[in-house]
Write an enzyme that holds these catalytic residues in place. Sequence first.
Site, PDB file in Angstrom:
ATOM      1  N   LEU A   1       0.773  -1.087   0.031  1.00  0.00           N
ATOM      2  CA  LEU A   1       0.009  -0.075   0.175  1.00  0.00           C
ATOM      3  C   LEU A   1       0.563   1.173  -0.361  1.00  0.00           C
ATOM      4  O   LEU A   1       0.511   2.504  -0.950  1.00  0.00           O
ATOM      5  CB  LEU A   1      -1.112   0.178   0.911  1.00  0.00           C
ATOM      6  CG  LEU A   1      -2.153   1.155   1.427  1.00  0.00           C
ATOM      7  CD1 LEU A   1      -2.583   1.124   0.122  1.00  0.00           C
ATOM      8  CD2 LEU A   1      -2.685   1.312   2.258  1.00  0.00           C
TER       9      LEU A   1
ATOM     10  N   LEU B   1       2.339   1.485  -3.311  1.00  0.00           N
ATOM     11  CA  LEU B   1       0.686   2.296  -4.102  1.00  0.00           C
ATOM     12  C   LEU B   1       0.839   3.730  -4.133  1.00  0.00           C
ATOM     13  O   LEU B   1       0.507   4.144  -5.171  1.00  0.00           O
ATOM     14  CB  LEU B   1      -0.663   1.734  -4.220  1.00  0.00           C
ATOM     15  CG  LEU B   1       0.154  -0.039  -4.899  1.00  0.00           C
ATOM     16  CD1 LEU B   1      -1.151  -1.385  -4.476  1.00  0.00           C
ATOM     17  CD2 LEU B   1       0.162  -0.731  -6.128  1.00  0.00           C
ATOM     18  N   GLU B   2       0.473   3.655  -2.976  1.00  0.00           N
ATOM     19  CA  GLU B   2      -0.217   5.834  -2.375  1.00  0.00           C
ATOM     20  C   GLU B   2       1.546   6.323  -3.073  1.00  0.00           C
ATOM     21  O   GLU B   2       1.238   7.190  -3.038  1.00  0.00           O
ATOM     22  CB  GLU B   2      -0.066   5.509  -1.243  1.00  0.00           C
ATOM     23  CG  GLU B   2      -1.418   4.598  -0.513  1.00  0.00           C
ATOM     24  CD  GLU B   2      -2.713   5.355  -0.724  1.00  0.00           C
ATOM     25  OE1 GLU B   2      -1.836   6.741  -0.840  1.00  0.00           O
ATOM     26  OE2 GLU B   2      -4.133   4.872  -1.878  1.00  0.00           O
ATOM     27  N   GLY B   3       2.416   5.471  -2.620  1.00  0.00           N
ATOM     28  CA  GLY B   3       3.718   6.665  -2.585  1.00  0.00           C
ATOM     29  C   GLY B   3       3.472   7.807  -1.842  1.00  0.00           C
ATOM     30  O   GLY B   3       2.540   8.268  -0.695  1.00  0.00           O
TER      31      GLY B   3
ATOM     32  N   ARG C   1      -2.365  -0.010 -10.455  1.00  0.00           N
ATOM     33  CA  ARG C   1      -2.856   0.107  -9.290  1.00  0.00           C
ATOM     34  C   ARG C   1      -3.852  -1.115  -8.821  1.00  0.00           C
ATOM     35  O   ARG C   1      -3.729  -1.790  -8.376  1.00  0.00           O
ATOM     36  CB  ARG C   1      -3.207   1.032  -8.102  1.00  0.00           C
ATOM     37  CG  ARG C   1      -3.816   0.985  -7.216  1.00  0.00           C
ATOM     38  CD  ARG C   1      -4.177   2.294  -6.587  1.00  0.00           C
ATOM     39  NE  ARG C   1      -4.751   1.870  -5.599  1.00  0.00           N
ATOM     40  CZ  ARG C   1      -3.991   2.370  -3.895  1.00  0.00           C
ATOM     41  NH1 ARG C   1      -3.520   3.716  -4.059  1.00  0.00           N
ATOM     42  NH2 ARG C   1      -4.327   2.350  -2.339  1.00  0.00           N
TER      43      ARG C   1
END
Length: 166
Positions: A11, A14-16, A154
Amino acid sequence: MKFSNNGIELLKQLEGCVKKGDKHIVYDDKTGRPVDINAPLPHGATIGYGHLIKPGENFSGGITERVATELLRADIAIAERAVQNNITVPLMQNQYDALVIFAYNIGANNFAKSTVIKYINNPNFHSSIYPSLESAWRAWNKSGGRAMGGLSRRRNAELHLFVYGV
């Protein structure tokens, strides 16, 4: 079931995040660009790993990695409840993690209404709009009605985790 450490690490990827030195700083979620601390916060002002800043929160001095992870864990609780409240079949850890990541991104209300849930809870479910779980999941790749490359990547990562466990 609880969200795993592997799920948290995926996560985070994916969020960065946006950092200046070793501190997470406020950024505009739509553009990924840092926000000037002297300017008013834009709609969607974010810090850490996708934490939307709420009225009254002040992160103008930035936050540490520890605090960013704590905020993420607190925000994940909403997505976990969405999965626990809506999925009625047993899940493996990788499936649970993938669904939490998906719910975190699309929001608990959207998750609760999604065709993805219908496919997972009922192996005999069929939709004329989305002929498979995969197509229902991948349909969540739009922002403002436009397909977004980042959201498509994503969805691919979430599906890969759900189906293959990695």
